[in-house]
Design a protein around this motif. Sequence first.
Motif, PDB file in Angstrom:
ATOM      1  N   THR A  48       7.985  -5.719 -34.215  1.00  0.00           N
ATOM      2  CA  THR A  48       8.090  -6.097 -32.893  1.00  0.00           C
ATOM      3  C   THR A  48       7.743  -7.452 -32.699  1.00  0.00           C
ATOM      4  O   THR A  48       8.312  -8.097 -32.013  1.00  0.00           O
ATOM      5  CB  THR A  48       7.149  -4.936 -32.277  1.00  0.00           C
ATOM      6  OG1 THR A  48       7.367  -3.697 -32.534  1.00  0.00           O
ATOM      7  CG2 THR A  48       6.871  -5.231 -30.705  1.00  0.00           C
ATOM      8  N   LEU A  49       6.664  -8.036 -33.487  1.00  0.00           N
ATOM      9  CA  LEU A  49       6.451  -9.503 -33.262  1.00  0.00           C
ATOM     10  C   LEU A  49       7.253 -10.292 -34.017  1.00  0.00           C
ATOM     11  O   LEU A  49       7.539 -11.241 -33.238  1.00  0.00           O
ATOM     12  CB  LEU A  49       4.964  -9.525 -34.213  1.00  0.00           C
ATOM     13  CG  LEU A  49       3.888  -8.831 -33.615  1.00  0.00           C
ATOM     14  CD1 LEU A  49       2.661  -9.329 -34.541  1.00  0.00           C
ATOM     15  CD2 LEU A  49       3.474  -9.374 -32.479  1.00  0.00           C
ATOM     16  N   PHE A  96      -4.343  -8.052 -29.480  1.00  0.00           N
ATOM     17  CA  PHE A  96      -2.940  -7.959 -29.217  1.00  0.00           C
ATOM     18  C   PHE A  96      -2.594  -6.347 -29.767  1.00  0.00           C
ATOM     19  O   PHE A  96      -2.269  -6.193 -31.037  1.00  0.00           O
ATOM     20  CB  PHE A  96      -2.292  -8.919 -30.084  1.00  0.00           C
ATOM     21  CG  PHE A  96      -2.534 -10.302 -29.386  1.00  0.00           C
ATOM     22  CD1 PHE A  96      -2.033 -10.754 -28.237  1.00  0.00           C
ATOM     23  CD2 PHE A  96      -3.381 -11.383 -30.379  1.00  0.00           C
ATOM     24  CE1 PHE A  96      -2.453 -11.897 -27.936  1.00  0.00           C
ATOM     25  CE2 PHE A  96      -3.750 -12.567 -29.648  1.00  0.00           C
ATOM     26  CZ  PHE A  96      -3.261 -13.047 -28.553  1.00  0.00           C
ATOM     27  N   VAL A  97      -2.402  -5.621 -28.653  1.00  0.00           N
ATOM     28  CA  VAL A  97      -2.150  -4.108 -28.864  1.00  0.00           C
ATOM     29  C   VAL A  97      -0.952  -3.965 -28.019  1.00  0.00           C
ATOM     30  O   VAL A  97      -0.619  -4.264 -27.233  1.00  0.00           O
ATOM     31  CB  VAL A  97      -3.389  -3.365 -28.725  1.00  0.00           C
ATOM     32  CG1 VAL A  97      -4.442  -3.510 -29.721  1.00  0.00           C
ATOM     33  CG2 VAL A  97      -3.877  -3.733 -27.338  1.00  0.00           C
ATOM     34  N   ASN A  98      -0.397  -2.689 -28.399  1.00  0.00           N
ATOM     35  CA  ASN A  98       0.851  -2.167 -27.697  1.00  0.00           C
ATOM     36  C   ASN A  98       0.049  -1.112 -26.669  1.00  0.00           C
ATOM     37  O   ASN A  98      -1.055  -1.140 -26.425  1.00  0.00           O
ATOM     38  CB  ASN A  98       1.719  -1.510 -28.698  1.00  0.00           C
ATOM     39  CG  ASN A  98       1.399  -0.185 -29.282  1.00  0.00           C
ATOM     40  OD1 ASN A  98       0.252   0.355 -28.800  1.00  0.00           O
ATOM     41  ND2 ASN A  98       1.584   0.246 -30.327  1.00  0.00           N
ATOM     42  N   SER A 112      -8.447  -1.102 -27.785  1.00  0.00           N
ATOM     43  CA  SER A 112      -7.903  -1.442 -29.284  1.00  0.00           C
ATOM     44  C   SER A 112      -8.504  -0.100 -30.107  1.00  0.00           C
ATOM     45  O   SER A 112      -9.570   0.073 -29.912  1.00  0.00           O
ATOM     46  CB  SER A 112      -8.348  -2.691 -30.027  1.00  0.00           C
ATOM     47  OG  SER A 112      -7.768  -2.377 -31.446  1.00  0.00           O
ATOM     48  N   GLN A 167       0.001  -4.376 -32.921  1.00  0.00           N
ATOM     49  CA  GLN A 167       1.397  -4.876 -32.785  1.00  0.00           C
ATOM     50  C   GLN A 167       1.990  -4.603 -33.964  1.00  0.00           C
ATOM     51  O   GLN A 167       1.447  -4.956 -35.224  1.00  0.00           O
ATOM     52  CB  GLN A 167       1.649  -6.138 -32.301  1.00  0.00           C
ATOM     53  CG  GLN A 167       1.135  -6.402 -30.912  1.00  0.00           C
ATOM     54  CD  GLN A 167       2.068  -5.632 -29.926  1.00  0.00           C
ATOM     55  OE1 GLN A 167       3.246  -5.007 -30.261  1.00  0.00           O
ATOM     56  NE2 GLN A 167       1.770  -5.412 -28.594  1.00  0.00           N
ATOM     57  N   HIS A 168       3.293  -3.867 -34.392  1.00  0.00           N
ATOM     58  CA  HIS A 168       4.055  -3.773 -35.630  1.00  0.00           C
ATOM     59  C   HIS A 168       4.516  -5.050 -35.943  1.00  0.00           C
ATOM     60  O   HIS A 168       5.036  -5.705 -34.988  1.00  0.00           O
ATOM     61  CB  HIS A 168       4.941  -2.678 -35.341  1.00  0.00           C
ATOM     62  CG  HIS A 168       5.845  -2.410 -36.693  1.00  0.00           C
ATOM     63  ND1 HIS A 168       6.912  -2.919 -36.827  1.00  0.00           N
ATOM     64  CD2 HIS A 168       5.433  -1.439 -37.642  1.00  0.00           C
ATOM     65  CE1 HIS A 168       7.448  -2.550 -38.171  1.00  0.00           C
ATOM     66  NE2 HIS A 168       6.497  -1.457 -38.387  1.00  0.00           N
TER      67      HIS A 168
END
Length: 154
Positions: free
Chosen positions: A48-49, A36-38, A24, A44-45
Amino acid sequence: MHNDLHVQYLLEQNQWLEDIGLKSVDTIDGFQDFIFVNRFGHVQHQGTLNKAIKRIVRDANFDALEKNPSINEDELLPNFSCHVLRHTFTTRLIESGMNVKVIQAALGHSDIQTTLNIYADVTKDLKQKQFSKFEDFIISSTPNTPKVHHFVDN
């Protein structure tokens, strides 16, 4: 047991990030090390979620309807978004008795009235429960005290 399962999933997600060497990279309000990362390590945006939630709800409901075409609609997952989860989280914070000023800061509301107005119903209900608890405490401390129901105004 149910919470243990959630903790296990979070630990597995964290281990997966370590296994693939993904870290992260964001700091938000002093918090770091998000799990919870891209693929670039950013949180995460919301869009997107929301798309992922929509797909999960759609697929779960499709499966449920395929297994039982006459399933009652209230047994299906409702459509919801990250913002609904934010409201649910905040409601649980209030119900837990967390200080409303702390909640205000966590939500990023510049004015306490924003927090109180949005969650007025839950804070009113919490006040009623807290006063009922206090009344029960007083009654148990003094056995001859009659129980009187008080309603808390907002």
